[in-house]
Scaffold this active site. Structure first.
Site, PDB file in Angstrom:
ATOM      1  NE  ARG A  24     -20.238  -2.372   1.589  1.00 52.92           N
ATOM      2  CZ  ARG A  24     -20.648  -1.089   1.575  1.00 52.92           C
ATOM      3  NH1 ARG A  24     -20.338  -0.274   2.579  1.00 52.92           N
ATOM      4  NH2 ARG A  24     -21.348  -0.619   0.555  1.00 52.92           N
ATOM      5  N   GLY A  92     -26.850   6.711   6.429  1.00 53.06           N
ATOM      6  CA  GLY A  92     -27.554   6.204   5.248  1.00 53.06           C
ATOM      7  C   GLY A  92     -27.102   4.796   4.886  1.00 53.06           C
ATOM      8  CB  SER A 165     -26.623   4.254  -5.247  1.00 57.42           C
ATOM      9  OG  SER A 165     -26.726   3.924  -3.870  1.00 57.42           O
ATOM     10  CD  GLN A 167     -25.584   4.606   1.176  1.00 58.19           C
ATOM     11  OE1 GLN A 167     -26.700   5.092   1.013  1.00 58.19           O
ATOM     12  NE2 GLN A 167     -24.685   5.163   1.977  1.00 58.19           N
ATOM     13  CG  ASP A 313     -18.840   9.552   0.286  1.00 57.74           C
ATOM     14  OD1 ASP A 313     -19.947   9.949  -0.118  1.00 57.74           O
ATOM     15  OD2 ASP A 313     -18.676   8.437   0.823  1.00 57.74           O
ATOM     16  CE  LYS A 340     -23.643  10.716  -2.073  1.00 55.46           C
ATOM     17  NZ  LYS A 340     -23.780   9.259  -1.966  1.00 55.46           N
ATOM     18  NE  ARG A 344     -21.863  15.541   1.699  1.00 57.33           N
ATOM     19  CZ  ARG A 344     -21.423  14.340   2.060  1.00 57.33           C
ATOM     20  NH1 ARG A 344     -20.933  13.508   1.142  1.00 57.33           N
ATOM     21  NH2 ARG A 344     -21.466  13.961   3.329  1.00 57.33           N
ATOM     22  NE  ARG A 385     -18.059  11.782   3.452  1.00 55.19           N
ATOM     23  CZ  ARG A 385     -17.343  10.893   4.137  1.00 55.19           C
ATOM     24  NH1 ARG A 385     -16.185  11.239   4.676  1.00 55.19           N
ATOM     25  NH2 ARG A 385     -17.781   9.657   4.303  1.00 55.19           N
TER      26      ARG A 385
HETATM   27  C1  S3P Z   1     -21.518   4.202   0.647  1.00 52.87           C
HETATM   28  C2  S3P Z   1     -21.962   4.545  -0.599  1.00 52.87           C
HETATM   29  C3  S3P Z   1     -22.127   5.941  -1.048  1.00 52.87           C
HETATM   30  C4  S3P Z   1     -21.388   6.912  -0.153  1.00 52.87           C
HETATM   31  C5  S3P Z   1     -21.601   6.619   1.296  1.00 52.87           C
HETATM   32  C6  S3P Z   1     -21.123   5.222   1.640  1.00 52.87           C
HETATM   33  C7  S3P Z   1     -21.401   2.777   1.002  1.00 52.87           C
HETATM   34  O1  S3P Z   1     -23.487   6.287  -1.054  1.00 52.87           O
HETATM   35  O2  S3P Z   1     -21.792   8.239  -0.441  1.00 52.87           O
HETATM   36  O3  S3P Z   1     -20.899   7.550   2.106  1.00 52.87           O
HETATM   37  O4  S3P Z   1     -20.766   2.456   2.018  1.00 52.87           O
HETATM   38  O5  S3P Z   1     -21.950   1.944   0.267  1.00 52.87           O
HETATM   39  P1  S3P Z   1     -24.441   6.045  -2.335  1.00 52.87           P
HETATM   40  O6  S3P Z   1     -24.579   4.611  -2.520  1.00 52.87           O
HETATM   41  O7  S3P Z   1     -25.749   6.707  -1.970  1.00 52.87           O
HETATM   42  O8  S3P Z   1     -23.748   6.746  -3.467  1.00 52.87           O
END
Ligand code: S3P
Length: 430
Positions: A24, A92, A165, A167, A313, A340, A344, A385
């Site tokens: 970010r 991701g 999520s 993300q 995570d 993930k 996992r 991980r």
């Molecule tokens: C993250 C959000 C998580 C996490 C990833 C980092 C982020 O994913 O598992 O390692 O930086 O916003 P999800 O939003 O898919 O849960």
């Protein structure tokens, strides 16, 4: 890696920078007006993929060494059309957050991932983005590469996310910067709030009430300075390592303890861990502390579902903690673990079973009856991980654990083998 039983972990050290905050810092620094100075940046493949992407869109980002960056922001409308596809490797976070930013640009772009990322679900961002008026094409399976059309007039929406999520939430808030009106995201459970916190740090108003976050499009970001704390997700391997290895006493310095990330500490404390948070302070809007952890006998618990998103995570290594705990540990409500970097639930259950642990996968979690862990050989399924979790499992196993395909450890934790050997792991890279 080959990890063998250890006689105890000792030392005071700092694990690498927070991955989420590092991504970010580059994204918002690039979109801001002015020069943003970053320290503690995670110089690992995932965050560097984000950095490269912005460089490929014309942003001057100076890498000053030792986690220091100088990002010459171009403003919300200053990115340039990249010459080639944007490749984000295994990350991701890069792909999902960037899809929100790119949906608001005046140029077309293509986001590509590695073979593992190109299998992960992207409809979770594409569906709400299309409700905002974005035009993004994926494969038929809803996976990357993503072809993103520029010049679309985005409009704010109120979106109830079907899954917890950060993300997805962040993707929509970032697209919302370019949208007309207000973009509101309602989450089923609170997830990490680094995007909201950092937007505020860049002077952009974000309103949050519980699990609802919203912002209005059309503003601007003002450059700032960012001190990235050590990643609690990387620290987690050592929290479990020191807990399960007799004669251990370690202190992890300057770890981010944002309350949307501390599920792993709460879960380990419920299991009886000896963890203390020292020197709590706020640095650049994020809470940090030094974390001292000593060995102790963990107990199995039913993990409260409200802690799952706050530790998402950390489950690979928490399953290892459960394997060494007395009694049963039951995890439910964690179906997101299946999408993930690997599934996992499956990869950890299979790996633990092959080490003689009574671990049963369930659709949304796992049931583990703690006991002893035997020596063996494990597949990491290219998941960083999973690899590090089994390296931790080797600390108290009945013999060595060999973990295959550990290259991806460098996506989040460069120097893992060196740092863990320096505090008392008996570990070798292969
Ligand atoms: C993250 C959000 C998580 C996490 C990833 C980092 C982020 O994913 O598992 O390692 O930086 O916003 P999800 O939003 O898919 O849960």
């Amino acid at each position: 890696m080959i990890s063998s039983p250890s006689t105890g972990l000792r030392g005071t050290f700092r694990v690498p920078g927070d991955k989420s905050i590092s991504h970010r810092s580059v994204m918002l620094g690039s979109l801001a007006e002015g020069v943003t100075e970053v320290s503690g940046f995670l110089e690992a493949e995932d965050a560097l993929a984000t950095l490269k992407t912005f460089q490929n869109m014309g942003v001057n980002i100076e890498q000053l060494g030792e986690g220091r960056l100088r990002v010459h922001g171009v403003g919300l409308h200053g990115l340039k059309k990249p010459i080639n596809d944007l490749y984000v490797g295994n990350s991701g976070t890069s792909m999902r957050l960037l899809s929100g930013i790119l949906a608001g640009q005046s140029f077309d772009s293509v986001l590509q991932g590695d073979s593992s990322l190109n299998k992960r679900p992207m409809r979770r961002v594409l569906d709400p983005l299309s409700l905002m008026g974005a035009e993004v094409e994926s494969t038929e399976a809803g996976t990357s590469p993503l072809n993103i059309k520029g010049h679309q007039a985005l409009k704010g929406i109120r979106y109830h996310m079907p899954m917890g999520s950060a993300q997805v939430k962040s993707c929509l808030l970032l697209a919302g910067l370019y949208a007309e009106g207000t973009t509101t995201v309602v989450e089923p459970a609170v997830t990490r709030d680094h995007t909201e916190q950092m937007l505020r740090g860049f002077g952009y108003e974000v309103v949050t009430e519980g699990n609802v976050a919203s912002l209005k499009g059309g503003g601007s970001l003002k450059a700032t300075s960012i001190d990235v704390p050590a990643d609690i997700s990387s620290a987690a391997f050592f929290l479990v390592a020191a807990s399960i290895t007799p004669n251990s006493d370690i202190t992890l310095q300057h770890v981010g303890i944002n309350p949307t990330r501390t599920g792993v500490i709460d879960i380990l404390l419920k299991m009886g861990a000896d963890i203390q948070l020292l020197n709590k302070r706020v640095v650049g809007g994020e809470s940090v502390a030094d974390i001292r952890v000593k060995s102790c006998q963990l107990q199995g618990i039913n993990v409260p579902e409200e802690l799952v998103a706050l530790a998402i995570d950390e489950f690979p290594v928490l399953f290892v903690a459960a394997a060494y705990a007395n009694g049963a540990t039951v995890v439910t409500g964690a179906e997101e673990l299946r999408v993930k970097e690997s599934d996992r639930i499956q990869t950890m259950a299979e790996g633990l079973q092959s080490l003689g642990v009574d671990a049963q996968a369930t659709p949304d979690g796992m049931i583990i009856n703690g006991g002893s862990v035997s020596a063996g050989e494990i597949e990491s399924f290219d998941d960083h991980r999973i690899a590090m979790a089994f390296a931790v499992a080797g600390l108290r196993a009945e013999g060595s654990i060999k973990v295959n395909n550990c290259e991806n450890v460098s996506t989040s934790f460069p120097g893992f083998v060196e740092l863990s050997s320096s505090c008392g792991f008996d570990i070798q890279a292969l």
